[in-house]
Design a protein around this motif. Structure first.
Motif, short mmCIF file in Angstrom:
data_model
loop_
_atom_site.label_atom_id
_atom_site.label_comp_id
_atom_site.label_asym_id
_atom_site.label_seq_id
_atom_site.Cartn_x
_atom_site.Cartn_y
_atom_site.Cartn_z
N GLN A 1 0.81 -1.22 0.00
CA GLN A 1 0.00 0.00 0.00
C GLN A 1 0.85 1.27 0.00
OE1 GLN A 1 -3.34 0.33 -0.50
NE2 GLN A 1 -3.03 -1.84 -1.00
N ASP A 2 2.01 1.27 0.62
CA ASP A 2 2.84 2.47 0.65
C ASP A 2 3.29 2.85 -0.75
OD1 ASP A 2 2.52 2.56 3.34
OD2 ASP A 2 4.54 1.89 3.84
N VAL A 3 3.76 1.86 -1.51
CA VAL A 3 4.23 2.13 -2.87
C VAL A 3 3.06 2.50 -3.77
CG1 VAL A 3 5.30 1.08 -4.90
CG2 VAL A 3 6.27 0.68 -2.64
N LEU A 4 1.93 1.79 -3.65
CA LEU A 4 0.77 2.10 -4.48
C LEU A 4 0.21 3.48 -4.17
CD1 LEU A 4 -1.04 -1.35 -4.47
CD2 LEU A 4 0.21 -0.31 -6.37
N ALA A 5 0.26 3.89 -2.90
CA ALA A 5 -0.21 5.23 -2.53
C ALA A 5 0.69 6.29 -3.15
CB ALA A 5 -0.25 5.38 -1.02
N LEU A 6 1.99 6.02 -3.19
CA LEU A 6 2.92 6.95 -3.84
C LEU A 6 2.61 7.05 -5.33
CD1 LEU A 6 5.46 8.72 -3.98
CD2 LEU A 6 6.81 6.61 -4.16
N PHE A 7 2.39 5.90 -5.98
CA PHE A 7 2.04 5.92 -7.40
C PHE A 7 0.77 6.74 -7.64
CE2 PHE A 7 4.22 1.59 -8.52
CZ PHE A 7 5.45 2.16 -8.24
N ALA A 8 -0.21 6.56 -6.77
CA ALA A 8 -1.46 7.32 -6.90
C ALA A 8 -1.20 8.82 -6.77
CB ALA A 8 -2.46 6.86 -5.84
N ALA A 9 -0.32 9.20 -5.84
CA ALA A 9 0.02 10.61 -5.65
C ALA A 9 0.70 11.20 -6.88
CB ALA A 9 0.91 10.78 -4.43
N LEU A 10 1.37 10.34 -7.65
CA LEU A 10 2.03 10.78 -8.88
C LEU A 10 1.11 10.71 -10.09
CD1 LEU A 10 5.49 9.02 -8.34
CD2 LEU A 10 4.94 11.44 -7.98
N GLY A 11 -0.13 10.26 -9.88
CA GLY A 11 -1.10 10.19 -10.96
C GLY A 11 -1.04 8.90 -11.76
N TRP A 12 -0.40 7.89 -11.21
CA TRP A 12 -0.28 6.60 -11.90
C TRP A 12 -1.31 5.63 -11.33
CZ3 TRP A 12 5.69 6.43 -10.89
CH2 TRP A 12 6.32 7.41 -11.68
N PRO A 13 -1.60 4.52 -12.04
CA PRO A 13 -2.55 3.53 -11.53
C PRO A 13 -2.14 3.05 -10.14
CG PRO A 13 -2.04 3.08 -13.82
CD PRO A 13 -1.11 4.18 -13.39
N ALA A 14 -3.14 2.79 -9.30
CA ALA A 14 -2.84 2.47 -7.90
C ALA A 14 -3.43 1.14 -7.47
CB ALA A 14 -3.36 3.58 -7.00
N SER A 15 -3.43 0.16 -8.38
CA SER A 15 -3.89 -1.18 -8.04
C SER A 15 -2.80 -2.19 -8.37
CB SER A 15 -5.16 -1.51 -8.85
OG SER A 15 -5.51 -2.87 -8.70
N GLU A 16 -2.67 -3.22 -7.55
CA GLU A 16 -1.67 -4.26 -7.80
C GLU A 16 -1.82 -4.85 -9.21
OE1 GLU A 16 0.85 -5.17 -6.03
OE2 GLU A 16 0.45 -4.52 -3.97
N SER A 17 -3.06 -4.99 -9.66
CA SER A 17 -3.32 -5.62 -10.96
C SER A 17 -2.82 -4.77 -12.13
CB SER A 17 -4.82 -5.88 -11.12
OG SER A 17 -5.55 -4.67 -11.07
#
Length: 254
Positions: free
Chosen positions: A236-252
């Motif tokens: 979740q930490d890495v995915l939350a960072l991706f979301a903050a950068l505007g990138w997809p935020a799901s493992e899939s």
């Protein structure tokens, strides 16, 4: 960069059968005991053994301390030899995800021999004059972003890319050194990276780690003779960072 203590780290099981076990190693955890950090008391190897009820485990490859992701062990010395030989023969397909400084090319091949980096204690008996070894990494860019922050005084904005890395060889710190050679160092790398961008991610996003994940290992099972593909969750930490950068935020999505 402040280092998370391994005593607070969780190591999770990704796959287990009679002959092999794979775990998701958190960033900051040593694989095994090292002279480089005598004060450390917890290691991925010991923690995996604990998960196995005390059963002995055999390491067949390594991950740098700051790298997270798939770490494979054998549960039998014969299987360990077979897997070690498979890694040496480049029969194991490795996929990593890395967040790097700048807009990386869409894809490419880094064929850049690397001089062996020696640790004063751990490699005291190694030959310092050994010639550079061949080292090859292919890569593909997945996402890029431009942020309205002047991290460097030379530019009013800052650019970053998410790349998928496929090391064809297994040299020490290969991916970190190859991306630095390409002028796209991995964010959070305190040895081969850019301190200004590392500091920006710490202060702006609370990111205290190297943004390099050993995402997938693919190989033929040495006993069952079936193709294996073991993947570590980004978390979740890495995915939350991706979301903050505007990138997809799901493992899939990865």
């Amino acid at each position: 960069m402040p280092r998370e203590r391994s005593s607070a780290m969780a190591l999770s099981l990704l796959y287990q059968d009679e002959w092999i076990v794979a775990v998701n190693k958190p960033a900051g955890l040593l694989v095994h005991r090292s002279w480089l950090d005598k004060a450390e008391t917890r290691f991925a190897m010991q923690m995996t053994r604990d998960l196995m009820g005390g059963r002995h485990v055999y390491p067949v490859h390594r991950l740098d301390r700051p790298t997270s992701g798939v770490l494979l062990f054998a549960l039998d010395p014969t299987v360990a030899r077979a897997l070690t030989e498979a890694f040496a023969a480049r029969q194991v397909h490795k996929e990593y995800l890395a967040l790097v400084r700048g807009w990386a090319p869409a894809q490419g091949v880094i064929d850049y021999p690397l001089k062996e980096q020696l640790d004063k204690i751990a490699d005291a008996m190694s030959d310092p004059d050994r010639p550079a070894q061949d080292a090859v990494t292919t890569f593909r860019r997945l996402h890029q972003v431009e942020l309205p922050y002047a991290v460097s005084k030379k530019h009013p904005t800052s650019r970053y890319s998410l790349v998928k890395l496929f090391p064809k060889t297994g040299r020490k710190h290969q991916l970190r050194r190859h991306m630095d050679h390409l002028f796209h160092p991995i964010v959070g790398d305190t040895t081969h990276g850019d301190g200004r961008h590392n500091r920006f991610f710490r202060e702006h996003y609370g990111c205290e780690r190297l943004l390099l994940v050993a995402h997938t290992l693919s190989f033929n099972h040495p006993i069952l003779k079936v193709p294996m593909r073991i993947r570590a969750p980004l978390g979740q930490d890495v995915l939350a960072l991706f979301a903050a950068l505007g990138w997809p935020a799901s493992e899939s999505d990865y």
